[in-house]
Design a protein around this motif. Structure first.
Motif, PDB file in Angstrom:
ATOM      1  N   ASN A  26     -15.339 -91.583   8.023  1.00 33.34           N
ATOM      2  CA  ASN A  26     -15.510 -92.007   9.255  1.00 33.34           C
ATOM      3  C   ASN A  26     -15.871 -91.154  10.286  1.00 33.34           C
ATOM      4  O   ASN A  26     -15.394 -90.094  10.120  1.00 33.34           O
ATOM      5  CB  ASN A  26     -14.251 -92.672   9.582  1.00 33.34           C
ATOM      6  CG  ASN A  26     -13.723 -93.924   8.483  1.00 33.34           C
ATOM      7  OD1 ASN A  26     -14.717 -94.825   8.246  1.00 33.34           O
ATOM      8  ND2 ASN A  26     -12.768 -93.814   7.945  1.00 33.34           N
ATOM      9  N   LYS A  27     -16.158 -91.411  11.642  1.00 34.68           N
ATOM     10  CA  LYS A  27     -16.285 -90.271  12.357  1.00 34.68           C
ATOM     11  C   LYS A  27     -15.120 -89.910  13.063  1.00 34.68           C
ATOM     12  O   LYS A  27     -14.849 -89.017  13.445  1.00 34.68           O
ATOM     13  CB  LYS A  27     -17.373 -91.007  13.582  1.00 34.68           C
ATOM     14  CG  LYS A  27     -18.685 -91.161  13.248  1.00 34.68           C
ATOM     15  CD  LYS A  27     -19.642 -91.669  14.219  1.00 34.68           C
ATOM     16  CE  LYS A  27     -21.169 -91.605  13.843  1.00 34.68           C
ATOM     17  NZ  LYS A  27     -22.009 -92.374  14.637  1.00 34.68           N
ATOM     18  N   ARG A  28     -14.098 -90.890  13.099  1.00 38.92           N
ATOM     19  CA  ARG A  28     -12.502 -90.739  13.491  1.00 38.92           C
ATOM     20  C   ARG A  28     -11.675 -90.141  12.758  1.00 38.92           C
ATOM     21  O   ARG A  28     -11.906 -90.236  11.440  1.00 38.92           O
ATOM     22  CB  ARG A  28     -12.191 -92.019  14.249  1.00 38.92           C
ATOM     23  CG  ARG A  28     -13.025 -92.476  15.402  1.00 38.92           C
ATOM     24  CD  ARG A  28     -12.438 -93.829  15.742  1.00 38.92           C
ATOM     25  NE  ARG A  28     -13.118 -94.494  16.923  1.00 38.92           N
ATOM     26  CZ  ARG A  28     -12.755 -94.392  18.182  1.00 38.92           C
ATOM     27  NH1 ARG A  28     -11.521 -94.196  18.348  1.00 38.92           N
ATOM     28  NH2 ARG A  28     -13.499 -95.127  19.129  1.00 38.92           N
ATOM     29  N   PRO A  29     -10.917 -89.264  13.027  1.00 41.48           N
ATOM     30  CA  PRO A  29      -9.990 -88.883  12.138  1.00 41.48           C
ATOM     31  C   PRO A  29      -8.913 -89.922  11.884  1.00 41.48           C
ATOM     32  O   PRO A  29      -8.753 -90.949  12.272  1.00 41.48           O
ATOM     33  CB  PRO A  29      -8.936 -87.859  13.218  1.00 41.48           C
ATOM     34  CG  PRO A  29      -9.406 -88.092  14.608  1.00 41.48           C
ATOM     35  CD  PRO A  29     -10.609 -88.816  14.367  1.00 41.48           C
ATOM     36  N   ALA A  30      -8.322 -89.403  10.613  1.00 44.53           N
ATOM     37  CA  ALA A  30      -7.336 -90.428  10.270  1.00 44.53           C
ATOM     38  C   ALA A  30      -6.031 -89.490   9.968  1.00 44.53           C
ATOM     39  O   ALA A  30      -5.974 -88.417   9.658  1.00 44.53           O
ATOM     40  CB  ALA A  30      -7.765 -90.827   8.657  1.00 44.53           C
ATOM     41  N   HIS A  41      -7.661 -86.560  -8.429  1.00 46.04           N
ATOM     42  CA  HIS A  41      -7.887 -87.272  -7.306  1.00 46.04           C
ATOM     43  C   HIS A  41      -8.181 -86.592  -6.084  1.00 46.04           C
ATOM     44  O   HIS A  41      -8.249 -85.499  -5.948  1.00 46.04           O
ATOM     45  CB  HIS A  41      -6.320 -88.103  -7.020  1.00 46.04           C
ATOM     46  CG  HIS A  41      -5.460 -86.972  -6.802  1.00 46.04           C
ATOM     47  ND1 HIS A  41      -4.699 -86.522  -7.878  1.00 46.04           N
ATOM     48  CD2 HIS A  41      -4.671 -86.435  -5.771  1.00 46.04           C
ATOM     49  CE1 HIS A  41      -3.856 -85.691  -7.503  1.00 46.04           C
ATOM     50  NE2 HIS A  41      -3.801 -85.821  -6.274  1.00 46.04           N
ATOM     51  N   ARG A  42      -8.772 -87.375  -4.986  1.00 45.87           N
ATOM     52  CA  ARG A  42      -9.177 -86.669  -3.933  1.00 45.87           C
ATOM     53  C   ARG A  42      -9.290 -87.914  -2.517  1.00 45.87           C
ATOM     54  O   ARG A  42      -9.278 -88.939  -3.000  1.00 45.87           O
ATOM     55  CB  ARG A  42     -10.358 -85.869  -3.870  1.00 45.87           C
ATOM     56  CG  ARG A  42     -11.536 -86.727  -3.970  1.00 45.87           C
ATOM     57  CD  ARG A  42     -12.899 -85.932  -4.090  1.00 45.87           C
ATOM     58  NE  ARG A  42     -14.114 -86.848  -4.143  1.00 45.87           N
ATOM     59  CZ  ARG A  42     -15.314 -86.479  -3.503  1.00 45.87           C
ATOM     60  NH1 ARG A  42     -15.309 -85.357  -3.148  1.00 45.87           N
ATOM     61  NH2 ARG A  42     -16.086 -87.401  -3.780  1.00 45.87           N
ATOM     62  N   GLY A  77      -6.327 -94.969  11.133  1.00 47.27           N
ATOM     63  CA  GLY A  77      -7.704 -94.598  10.759  1.00 47.27           C
ATOM     64  C   GLY A  77      -7.565 -95.321   9.235  1.00 47.27           C
ATOM     65  O   GLY A  77      -6.913 -96.200   8.638  1.00 47.27           O
ATOM     66  N   SER A  78      -8.631 -94.728   8.482  1.00 43.39           N
ATOM     67  CA  SER A  78      -8.784 -95.120   6.966  1.00 43.39           C
ATOM     68  C   SER A  78      -9.376 -94.038   6.365  1.00 43.39           C
ATOM     69  O   SER A  78     -10.013 -93.078   6.906  1.00 43.39           O
ATOM     70  CB  SER A  78      -9.622 -96.401   6.931  1.00 43.39           C
ATOM     71  OG  SER A  78     -11.089 -96.352   7.418  1.00 43.39           O
ATOM     72  N   VAL A  79      -9.244 -93.936   4.964  1.00 47.73           N
ATOM     73  CA  VAL A  79      -9.745 -93.008   4.135  1.00 47.73           C
ATOM     74  C   VAL A  79      -9.932 -93.877   2.734  1.00 47.73           C
ATOM     75  O   VAL A  79      -9.468 -94.641   2.530  1.00 47.73           O
ATOM     76  CB  VAL A  79      -8.578 -91.720   3.827  1.00 47.73           C
ATOM     77  CG1 VAL A  79      -8.351 -91.088   4.893  1.00 47.73           C
ATOM     78  CG2 VAL A  79      -7.407 -92.233   3.328  1.00 47.73           C
ATOM     79  N   GLY A 130     -15.310 -87.267   8.497  1.00 52.67           N
ATOM     80  CA  GLY A 130     -16.528 -86.737   7.782  1.00 52.67           C
ATOM     81  C   GLY A 130     -16.245 -85.622   6.985  1.00 52.67           C
ATOM     82  O   GLY A 130     -16.877 -84.641   6.572  1.00 52.67           O
ATOM     83  N   THR A 131     -14.778 -85.676   6.363  1.00 57.21           N
ATOM     84  CA  THR A 131     -14.136 -84.492   5.486  1.00 57.21           C
ATOM     85  C   THR A 131     -13.600 -85.083   4.190  1.00 57.21           C
ATOM     86  O   THR A 131     -13.470 -86.120   4.240  1.00 57.21           O
ATOM     87  CB  THR A 131     -13.093 -83.681   6.178  1.00 57.21           C
ATOM     88  OG1 THR A 131     -12.105 -84.512   6.523  1.00 57.21           O
ATOM     89  CG2 THR A 131     -13.805 -82.874   7.389  1.00 57.21           C
TER      90      THR A 131
END
Length: 71
Positions: A57-61, A51-52, A24-26, A4-5
């Motif tokens: 997602n709820k889980r960290p990546a 870029h950023r 995870g995924s970003v 969520g960041t």
């Protein structure tokens, strides 16, 4: 990268950048494009373009980031 960041706004800087998603995924916003990167995916790009990274997602990546300058 916690779930969520995101960086508030896309930024540009000198050099080049290499990203590898370890788990995870970003989402990578690059200029006017957006791409979902999953574990094992890589991106290599000119960092002069705004870029950023976003983790919606709820889980960290986990993302490996390597920054390089040009000579």
């Amino acid at each position: 990268m916690p779930g969520g960041t995101a960086r508030r706004e896309a930024l540009a800087h000198e050099g080049e950048e290499f990203l590898m998603v370890l788990s995870g995924s970003v989402d990578l916003d690059y200029g006017t494009q957006s791409e979902r990167l999953k574990a094992g995916d890589c991106a290599y790009f000119d960092a002069h373009v705004e870029h950023r990274l976003i983790n919606p997602n709820k889980r960290p990546a986990r993302v490996l980031c390597v920054f390089g300058g040009r000579s």
